[in-house]
Write a protein that holds these residues in place. Structure first.
Motif, PDB file in Angstrom:
ATOM      1  N   ASP B 124       0.798  -1.221   0.000  1.00 46.07           N
ATOM      2  CA  ASP B 124       0.000   0.000   0.000  1.00 46.07           C
ATOM      3  C   ASP B 124       0.832   1.273   0.000  1.00 46.07           C
ATOM      4  O   ASP B 124       0.487   2.255  -0.635  1.00 46.07           O
ATOM      5  CB  ASP B 124      -0.950   0.000   1.201  1.00 46.07           C
ATOM      6  N   HIS B 125       1.940   1.236   0.724  1.00 45.17           N
ATOM      7  CA  HIS B 125       2.725   2.465   0.791  1.00 45.17           C
ATOM      8  C   HIS B 125       4.069   2.262   0.136  1.00 45.17           C
ATOM      9  O   HIS B 125       5.107   2.705   0.623  1.00 45.17           O
ATOM     10  CB  HIS B 125       2.859   2.912   2.250  1.00 45.17           C
ATOM     11  N   ASP B 126       4.008   1.591  -0.980  1.00 40.97           N
ATOM     12  CA  ASP B 126       5.206   1.314  -1.746  1.00 40.97           C
ATOM     13  C   ASP B 126       5.869   2.629  -2.166  1.00 40.97           C
ATOM     14  O   ASP B 126       5.250   3.464  -2.816  1.00 40.97           O
ATOM     15  CB  ASP B 126       4.803   0.518  -2.985  1.00 40.97           C
ATOM     16  N   VAL B 144      -5.837  -2.590  -5.653  1.00 40.66           N
ATOM     17  CA  VAL B 144      -6.651  -1.385  -5.502  1.00 40.66           C
ATOM     18  C   VAL B 144      -5.815  -0.230  -4.965  1.00 40.66           C
ATOM     19  O   VAL B 144      -5.260  -0.317  -3.873  1.00 40.66           O
ATOM     20  CB  VAL B 144      -7.822  -1.651  -4.539  1.00 40.66           C
ATOM     21  N   TYR B 145      -5.693   0.810  -5.734  1.00 44.29           N
ATOM     22  CA  TYR B 145      -4.894   1.960  -5.332  1.00 44.29           C
ATOM     23  C   TYR B 145      -5.570   3.246  -5.787  1.00 44.29           C
ATOM     24  O   TYR B 145      -5.253   3.759  -6.850  1.00 44.29           O
ATOM     25  CB  TYR B 145      -3.496   1.873  -5.932  1.00 44.29           C
ATOM     26  N   PRO B 146      -6.490   3.736  -4.980  1.00 42.63           N
ATOM     27  CA  PRO B 146      -7.212   4.940  -5.378  1.00 42.63           C
ATOM     28  C   PRO B 146      -6.225   6.049  -5.724  1.00 42.63           C
ATOM     29  O   PRO B 146      -5.211   6.206  -5.064  1.00 42.63           O
ATOM     30  CB  PRO B 146      -8.011   5.300  -4.112  1.00 42.63           C
ATOM     31  N   VAL B 151      -6.206  -2.092 -11.577  1.00 35.76           N
ATOM     32  CA  VAL B 151      -7.089  -3.183 -11.996  1.00 35.76           C
ATOM     33  C   VAL B 151      -7.057  -4.211 -10.885  1.00 35.76           C
ATOM     34  O   VAL B 151      -5.985  -4.546 -10.401  1.00 35.76           O
ATOM     35  CB  VAL B 151      -6.570  -3.863 -13.279  1.00 35.76           C
ATOM     36  N   ALA B 152      -8.210  -4.657 -10.486  1.00 36.19           N
ATOM     37  CA  ALA B 152      -8.222  -5.660  -9.433  1.00 36.19           C
ATOM     38  C   ALA B 152      -9.405  -6.584  -9.613  1.00 36.19           C
ATOM     39  O   ALA B 152     -10.474  -6.173 -10.058  1.00 36.19           O
ATOM     40  CB  ALA B 152      -8.287  -4.983  -8.069  1.00 36.19           C
ATOM     41  N   ALA B 303      -7.159  10.462 -17.258  1.00 36.69           N
ATOM     42  CA  ALA B 303      -7.189  10.612 -15.805  1.00 36.69           C
ATOM     43  C   ALA B 303      -7.252   9.230 -15.155  1.00 36.69           C
ATOM     44  O   ALA B 303      -7.981   8.350 -15.614  1.00 36.69           O
ATOM     45  CB  ALA B 303      -8.405  11.436 -15.389  1.00 36.69           C
ATOM     46  N   PRO B 304      -6.503   9.049 -14.083  1.00 36.30           N
ATOM     47  CA  PRO B 304      -6.425   7.756 -13.400  1.00 36.30           C
ATOM     48  C   PRO B 304      -7.787   7.263 -12.922  1.00 36.30           C
ATOM     49  O   PRO B 304      -8.610   8.050 -12.456  1.00 36.30           O
ATOM     50  CB  PRO B 304      -5.531   8.054 -12.199  1.00 36.30           C
ATOM     51  N   HIS B 305      -8.010   5.991 -13.062  1.00 38.58           N
ATOM     52  CA  HIS B 305      -9.206   5.376 -12.499  1.00 38.58           C
ATOM     53  C   HIS B 305      -8.949   3.888 -12.369  1.00 38.58           C
ATOM     54  O   HIS B 305      -7.932   3.384 -12.859  1.00 38.58           O
ATOM     55  CB  HIS B 305     -10.431   5.644 -13.381  1.00 38.58           C
TER      56      HIS B 305
END
Lengths: 326, 326
Positions: B124-126, B144-146, B151-152, B303-305
Motif C-alpha cells: 500500500d505504501h510502496d 486497488v490503489y485509489p 485493476v483488481a 485521468a487515473p481510475h
DNA sequence: CAACTTTCTGTAATCGCTTACAAAAGCTGG
DNA sequence: CCAGCTTTTGTAAGCGATTACAGAAAGTTG
C-alpha cells in the motif's frame, strides 16, 4: 534534432566522423576496419551508451527468432523452470537471438515456426524430438540426449558431492528423497547418491530412499510418514531445494532439530527457496548461456554434441558433523 | 518471388487486390475502410495465416515499450504471477505494446526506463508509487490503489460467493484459511467471508480463521494442526487453490473425506492446481487485457481510475450438502 | 613516379510495416 | 450533369539497422 532520444547508429556515425556502414562493421566485428577508426567508434559507442536496436537488425534478417518449448505436462510454475526461462531470455538476447512466444498445439509442437528451438523437460522418447529432427529444425535440449544438441547440469556429480559431504561429516544412515523417476534429473541424482555410498563402502539400503515428486508438500508428507513409521537416519539428501523445505518442516514437526539431529542437503540453490540450506548450486545462468551458444551452433549447421555444466556444493547451515553417541 | 516464405503485408495486399496501406489500416482497426474491403482483407489474412512482424512495426515507432515491475520480496514463482505474466505479455502485444525485460535496482526501480509500467504485488505504501507518480511515468497497478490506474479482481465478492455457496449447502461451521494480511487479496477475501457470514446471520468465530500464507505447505500444517488440536468445521474456504491443495492433503491425513466430511473451496482456479476443486475463478486473461487497456489510457494521458474485474464461482467436486447428523 | 594492389570507407538499397498526404471514387442537391 | 462534399484507397517517405558495391586512400613495385 536527436535530442533526448536514445542514440541511433546515425548518432554514433556522426560523432565518430564516419559512416553508418563503418559503425555497423565495427559493431559486428567485421574485418576491414582500420584499428584507429574502430577504436574511435567504440569510444563514441561507449560514451553514448549506444545499444543497437534489436528490432531493426531483425528486420534485416539478422536476428534469428527462436522459441522455447516446454514439454506438455510439465508445470511451468516450477521455480527451476521460471528461473531458467528468465535466464534463457537474457542469454538469447545477448547472443543476438530473439525469443518469441511460441503457441503450441496439443502435441506440444509449435504453431508458429521459428528458426530454432530450445526444449525443456523433454522425456526420453518425446515424439517431438523425432519431428524436429525430421524437419531438420535446429534445436537444443536441456537434458542429456545423445545424438542431439544438449546441455545438462552434472546432476550425478552434484548428487555425489552432496552425499560425499554428508559421508565425510560422519553420517552413515543417509536417506535420499528422490524426484520422479521419469525425470532424468531425479534419476541421475539417485545414481550420484548410490555411487557415493559405494565409494565409501556404505551399504545401500533401499528403505532409505523416499519417493518424492519434487514438490514441497509431498516431501513433507513422505518424510513425516517415514519418520513416524520408525525409519531413522542422521542425514537426508533431498533432490531439490523445494523438497528440502518440505523435509525441514517435517523434521521439525516430528521433533528433530536440523542440523543437530539430522543434517539436510538440498539441490539447486534457488534464490528465495530455503535460504540457509546446504545445497548444490546449479549455475542456471551458465546453463542458459551455454544453451544459447549451442543454439547458435545448431543454427550455423554444426554437428550435434552435448555439454555438461558443472555444479558446486554450497555448505551452509543445515549440515554438521554427526554427533557421536554417548 | 515470395515462395515458401512467411507472408508479408505485401502478399496480403496483392492477394486482396488492395494496397499495403489499406491492409495496415484493417489490421490496426483504423476507421475509413469500406466494410467489404475490410472483409476481403481479413479473409486473405486468415487464409495465409498472416501475422504482422513485430520487429517491423516496432521500427515505425508504434511499439511503446513497457515494463513489468514485481514488488521486491514477491516470489515470482507463484503460479498466479507466472500466469498473470504470461497473459500480460500476450495482452500487451495485442494492444501494440512491447514488453521489455526491466532490470531493477535493489529498491525495485527500473534501471532502463520504458514508456510505462505495470506494477504487481505492490504494497500500500510502496515508495515506488511515489517515485513513479513524481516522475509522471504512466503506470497501472494490479490491486486497488485509489488515485492511480488500477485493476483488481473482485476479491471480496468472490470470497462472498464462495462462502455463500457453503452456507447454502447448509454448512455453519465454516473455517477460512487466509493469505498473509499484508496482501490486499488476503484481506479482501477475509472480508468477503465475514460479510457472507453476517448476511446469513452466522456468528463469526475468530478461531475458525486459520492463518495461512498462500503456500501449500503452510496450509497443510495449519489445517492439520488445527484439526488435531480439536478444532472442528464442516467446510473450509481457502484463500487460494494452492492452499486448498495443502488443506485437502491435511484433511485426508487426519482421516476426513472431502467432500463427504468436509467441503472445501479454493480460490483462483489455476490450471494444473487442484483440478477437481470447487473454486472461484479469476479470469486472469481478462485482468491482463484490462491492464493493457488501462496502460494505453495512461500512456495517452487520461485521468487515473480503477476497474474491478468480476470473478465467478465454479462448483466442482469438493463441496456438497452438509450431511444432517443421524 | 606511374601503374597496380590492397586496405579502408562511404553510398544506397533493403527488410516489413505505419501513416501523412494526395488522389480517386461515391454522394448530394440544384 | 457538375460543383462541392465525404468516404475510401493508393503512394511514398520514413523507422534503424545490414551489406553489396563502388570509390578513395594507402601501400608496393619496377
Amino acid at each position: 534534432m536527436n535530442n533526448q532520444q536514445t542514440p541511433t547508429i546515425q548518432d554514433v556515425a556522426r560523432l565518430a566522423g564516419v559512416s553508418t556502414g563503418t559503425v555497423s562493421r565495427v559493431l559486428n566485428q567485421r574485418p576491414g576496419v582500420h584499428p584507429e577508426t574502430r577504436a574511435r567508434v567504440l569510444e563514441v559507442v561507449q560514451r553514448l551508451g549506444y545499444v543497437p536496436m534489436q528490432a531493426a537488425r531483425e528486420l534485416t534478417g539478422k536476428g534469428d527468432t527462436v522459441g522455447i518449448l516446454l514439454a506438455p505436462g510439465v508445470r511451468r510454475y516450477i521455480p527451476y523452470f521460471v528461473l531458467l526461462f528468465e535466464h534463457l531470455s537474457e542469454a538469447l538476447w545477448q547472443a543476438g537471438l530473439r525469443l518469441e512466444e511460441t503457441p503450441t498445439d496439443p502435441a506440444g509442437l509449435p504453431l508458429k515456426p521459428a528458426k530454432g528451438y530450445i526444449l525443456l523437460g523433454a522425456h526420453d522418447h518425446d515424439p517431438r524430438l523425432e519431428a524436429l529432427a525430421q524437419a531438420r529444425t535446429p534445436h537444443v535440449l536441456v537434458g542429456v540426449y545423445p545424438g542431439a544438441f544438449w546441455v545438462a547440469p552434472d546432476d550425478e556429480g552434484g548428487a555425489y558431492a552432496a552425499t560425499r559431504h554428508l559421508l565425510e561429516l560422519g553420517h552413515r544412515e543417509i536417506a535420499h528423497l528422490t524426484g520422479q523417476p521419469q525425470h532424468q534429473a531425479g534419476r541421475e541424482r539417485l545414481r550420484g547418491y548410490r555411487r557415493a555410498l559405494e565409494a565409501y563402502q556404505v551399504p545401500y539400503r533401499p528403505e532409505l530412499v523416499l519417493d518424492g515428486d519434487f514438490s514441497t508438500l509431498t516431501a513433507y508428507r513422505v518424510v513425516r510418514k517415514a519418520w513416524e513409521g520408525g525409519l531413522r537416519f542422521s542425514a537426508l539428501f533431498a533432490a531439490s531445494d523445494e523438497m528440502a523445505v518440505g523435509a525441514l518442516a517435517a523434521l521439525e514437526d516430528v521433533g528433530q532439530r536440523v542440523p543437530q539431529d539430522v543434517s539436510l542437503v538440498g539441490y539447486d540453490d534457488l534464490p528465495e527457496v530455503g535460504e540457509q540450506l546446504t545445497t548444490v548450486r546449479q549455475d542456471i545462468a551458465e546453463i542458459a548461456r551455454t544453451t544459447a551458444r549451442l543454439l547458435k551452433e545448431a543454427l550455423a549447421g554444426a554437428a550435434p554434441h552435448g555439454i555438461r555444466v558443472p555444479v558446486r556444493l554450497v555448505v551452509r547451515g543445515t549440515t554438521c558433523l554427526k554427533e557421536v553417541e554417548g
